[in-house]
Design an enzyme around this catalytic site. Sequence first.
Site, short mmCIF file in Angstrom:
data_model
loop_
_atom_site.label_atom_id
_atom_site.label_comp_id
_atom_site.label_asym_id
_atom_site.label_seq_id
_atom_site.Cartn_x
_atom_site.Cartn_y
_atom_site.Cartn_z
N ASN A 81 -4.01 -9.58 -4.37
CA ASN A 81 -3.73 -8.12 -4.10
C ASN A 81 -2.78 -8.00 -2.84
O ASN A 81 -1.91 -6.95 -2.68
CB ASN A 81 -5.05 -7.26 -3.52
CG ASN A 81 -4.74 -6.00 -2.92
OD1 ASN A 81 -4.56 -5.03 -3.61
ND2 ASN A 81 -4.69 -6.23 -1.58
N TYR A 140 11.81 -6.15 -2.55
CA TYR A 140 10.27 -5.84 -3.05
C TYR A 140 10.48 -5.98 -4.64
O TYR A 140 9.39 -6.31 -5.19
CB TYR A 140 10.10 -4.76 -2.30
CG TYR A 140 8.39 -4.06 -2.71
CD1 TYR A 140 7.50 -4.64 -2.14
CD2 TYR A 140 8.54 -3.27 -3.53
CE1 TYR A 140 6.27 -4.55 -2.55
CE2 TYR A 140 7.28 -2.78 -4.16
CZ TYR A 140 6.19 -3.42 -3.59
OH TYR A 140 4.83 -2.86 -3.89
N LYS A 144 8.24 -8.08 -7.25
CA LYS A 144 7.23 -7.68 -7.94
C LYS A 144 7.60 -7.93 -9.45
O LYS A 144 6.74 -8.18 -10.22
CB LYS A 144 6.97 -6.10 -7.97
CG LYS A 144 6.28 -5.94 -6.44
CD LYS A 144 5.12 -6.48 -6.50
CE LYS A 144 4.08 -6.19 -5.15
NZ LYS A 144 2.93 -6.62 -5.12
#
Length: 243
Positions: A81, A140, A144
């Site tokens: 997470n 970012y 991902k």
Amino acid sequence: MARIFITGSADGLGKAAAQTLLTDGHEVVVHVRNEQRLTAVQDLVTQGAVVLVADLAVLEQTRDLARQVNSLGPMDAVIHNAGVYSEPSVLPVNVVAPYVLTALISRPKRLVYLSSGMHKGGQPNLDDMDWSGQRVTGTYSDSKLFVTTLAAAIARRWPDVFSNSVDPGWVPTKMGGPNAPDDLRLGHLTQEWLATSDAAEARTTDGYWHHQRRVARHPAADDLKFQAQLLDALARATGVSLP
């Protein structure tokens, strides 16, 4: 009941998932970045959670975190997470840490990786990436895409493990901001479901999920050549080979 390890559990979706899983009777191991963050999970510890400390931006601390987890015994599921949005630790925290922990933690039955809808704006280009975070390289969105690809690569290489990635939506956490439009509960429901449910859909692998529904991911995540390039780059950067 399952034993679940959740990285980045001091706040946001990680803490919310830990709280729900504890309430449901599961055994939960949580993680915080440093000792100053221990107070943020004291309520979880009071309910029975075990807490581990490591800065995922630091490779040796990530390796040590894997040793800490293994010392507790086998996990049924790991929810990767932890994530950051700002540079320069985007690649170390969002990509390197999930890779190293996946490689070094005794293999669980289920792996869940936090992705983002923004991964579709990522570039499948590994040239000149600084995985140590000493220089600002990947975005970012890139990070991902890489972790979504990692989840797909694990699903292919470890067919005995359910490996999935999740788009939690744009939810009102510290990262998402107070005006984020999506439902916070739905933001962590899918991770919990994939980690623990006996439902047939939850016991599948190589999915990219949004609110308990399989949805399309960036085509690069399915590219076997790109998967191999990513695993090779991470192995070279960390000195850790994926079993």
